[in-house]
Design an enzyme around this catalytic site. Sequence first.
Site, PDB file in Angstrom:
ATOM      1  CB  CYS A 246      73.755  33.681  87.382  1.00 61.80           C
ATOM      2  SG  CYS A 246      75.190  33.869  88.453  1.00 61.80           S
TER       3      CYS A 246
ATOM      4  CG  ASP B  10      31.924  28.667  84.322  1.00 66.69           C
ATOM      5  OD1 ASP B  10      30.979  27.935  84.641  1.00 66.69           O
ATOM      6  OD2 ASP B  10      31.861  29.906  84.327  1.00 66.69           O
TER       7      ASP B  10
END
Length: 737
Positions: free
Chosen positions: A49, A427
């Site tokens: 953690c 695109d």
Amino acid sequence: MSSNHNHLHNHGHKHDSCCSSDMPLAPKKSLSAGSDEVLTKFKVANMDCPDEIKAISEALKIAGVVKIQANLMSGTVEILHSPNVQKGLLKKRIDSTVVKVLDDESPTSVNQNQKRIWTVAVSGALLLTGLVLQWTNTVTVFESLLLLVSILLSGSLVFPKAWSSLKRRYLDMNVLMTIAAIGAIAIKEYSEAAAVVFLFALSELLESLSVQRARRAIQELLKIAPQKALLLLSDGSTKEVEASEVQISQMIRVKPGDVIPVDGEVVRGHSSVNQAPLTGESVPIEKSQGETVYTGTINQEGSLDVKVTKAFNDTKISQVIKMVEEAQEHKAVSQKFVDRFAEIYTPAVLVVAIFTFVIPPAFFGGSWHDWLYKSLVLLVIACPCALVISTPVSIVSGLTALARKGVLVKGGVVLESLGKIKALAVDKTGTLTEGKLKVEKVITFNSFSEKEALVIARAMETHSTHPIAQAIVAYAEDKAVEKKIVDRFSAITGFGVEGIIEGHSYLLGNHRFAHDVGICTPELEKKLEELESEAYSIVIIGHKPHDNCTGEVLCIMALKDAIRKESKDSILELKAAGVEKVILLSGDNQKTVSSLTKELPLDEAYGELLPEDKVKHIENLKSKYQSVAMIGDGINDAPAMAKASIGIAMGFVGSDTAIETSDVTLMTDDLKQVSTAIKAGRRTLSIIQFNIFFALITKAIFLVLTFLGYSNLWLAVAADTGAALLVILNSLRLLRI
């Protein structure tokens, strides 16, 4: 001709700029040592953690240490330091925290977890036995002894962390739980003290196991790559060697059914290769001489002799591993919020608990014993364990699951942003279309022959890797035209290219280019209008005016590109995923672009755009929809991708730059992966929001119950552990996308 056909390879991207306030930062890269620096890397255990990462950073704040990078998901610590700092000292400093350096003889992290599981299990068994004796009023001294041993066993996983935090003058959950346990022992509530420490140790273990599970999911990617390779010797025989020992330019043999051990180029043989382990694409790809093959993909029916083009550590699969690991360093917005909240919240809870213990007895005649107990309950129930782990486990699970699906996302902040996408710009070439253009027509002018035009086109386009350029070169090579050298070649963004061949200046580009240099004629305009109405992409070859030459158009080349068969369904899936608007931005002529709207469910389509025009369209979309994504090739569309909230590059395989120039990289050219990523982002956001709400509302309810006298240490710790467990399990659902 498309304005994307600009032949430039040096476009910037958002990750190289500091001028856009809404852009996400690039993920951390592995450290690299300079000439007067040393890079030391440790494999560590018990780092599960952010608290442990903070502890390591504090411990390594010593003279000579330049930079520290601890990677939660790989379980490694990299340290950049001066040569006079000894490795032994660095190891000692890390070992001074709860994190331990693993060497070749150290037990693995799996063994470490097994030890923790046994510790928690034995502690739980002693706690249960002690409670049974307590409930049956049997042997009071023995009962207390069992409970104290249970506290010590579970406390061995909590108390050292608390002490480490206090030495760093930092209050965390371990400190709160330790104070609560000491307080419970002080008032002789041994069973409740044991329950507090045991259940907290259990929740910490569950958190560790969840991180380990996500870590294993990432490491499974690495297992795709085989450890052995068949090195092809000069006499034609083969020798089995470690894949990591194979050098660039050496030859290897890949037999039918074998996994390809390193990236390379096929020199001999023909086969189909299953690229699903790397890209998720289920249809095998035909590979023959000159084709590229990738580590981890599976050779099917034929034998292939492959020339190695990349060292094992630089292969595609290694890039994927590094990217997924580095993504964990880039915290999501919600995770940053939770971390900041916890830093303020935890000390505040301790202060409130002290006031709860002192004020009622001192000023209002309350019982010191009762209010001490209530303050301990407050400490436990206010512990932000579930809140702190609500986001990182969700982000890790989401990123890992997407990577296994062939979608590489650069960090939690990008994953969250994907969940907010409302508009999408795409695109044309290579995104909605196949990107495999073919020359369909060659129309010459002024007595110029097709062969002469192709000689110029081949010479100029050899310098480019753009799909249009590749199509023209391939066509010229099929016609076997001669090669010529180009002098002073240059690319002009949004127009085309120019250069000098045998003393004459030529241009090759779009309609705008021909018009700007003054070689357009009524005849040319009429022909262009006719071809554009038939949805052709146009390339004009012209003699550029120079010296005494007036210049003229020599040839028009008309090319066509097939629409991808999955494009229509992909756009529909994007809209079903919550994208409100999908628009096409292209440098191709407007008529060609407009024709696509008849075949695809696009909302709008804009053609004849320069890179700066695309940026303006992105700005307009952002002003209306705030969160906007742009899909392109990662290079030519870089300015628009940089301006968008998220830049998405299609086709990781075959493009080494894509992984560096985008926020999201699709491993295949499948537009459907975008909707998968957006859905995953939305689901991740939803789960994070639920986790945070659930953690906070649980705390609020039990805080009220505590002050009303309806809660105790048992209920408090059960609520805290239960909330943490539910949050973890809820987050792990994201591993299944």
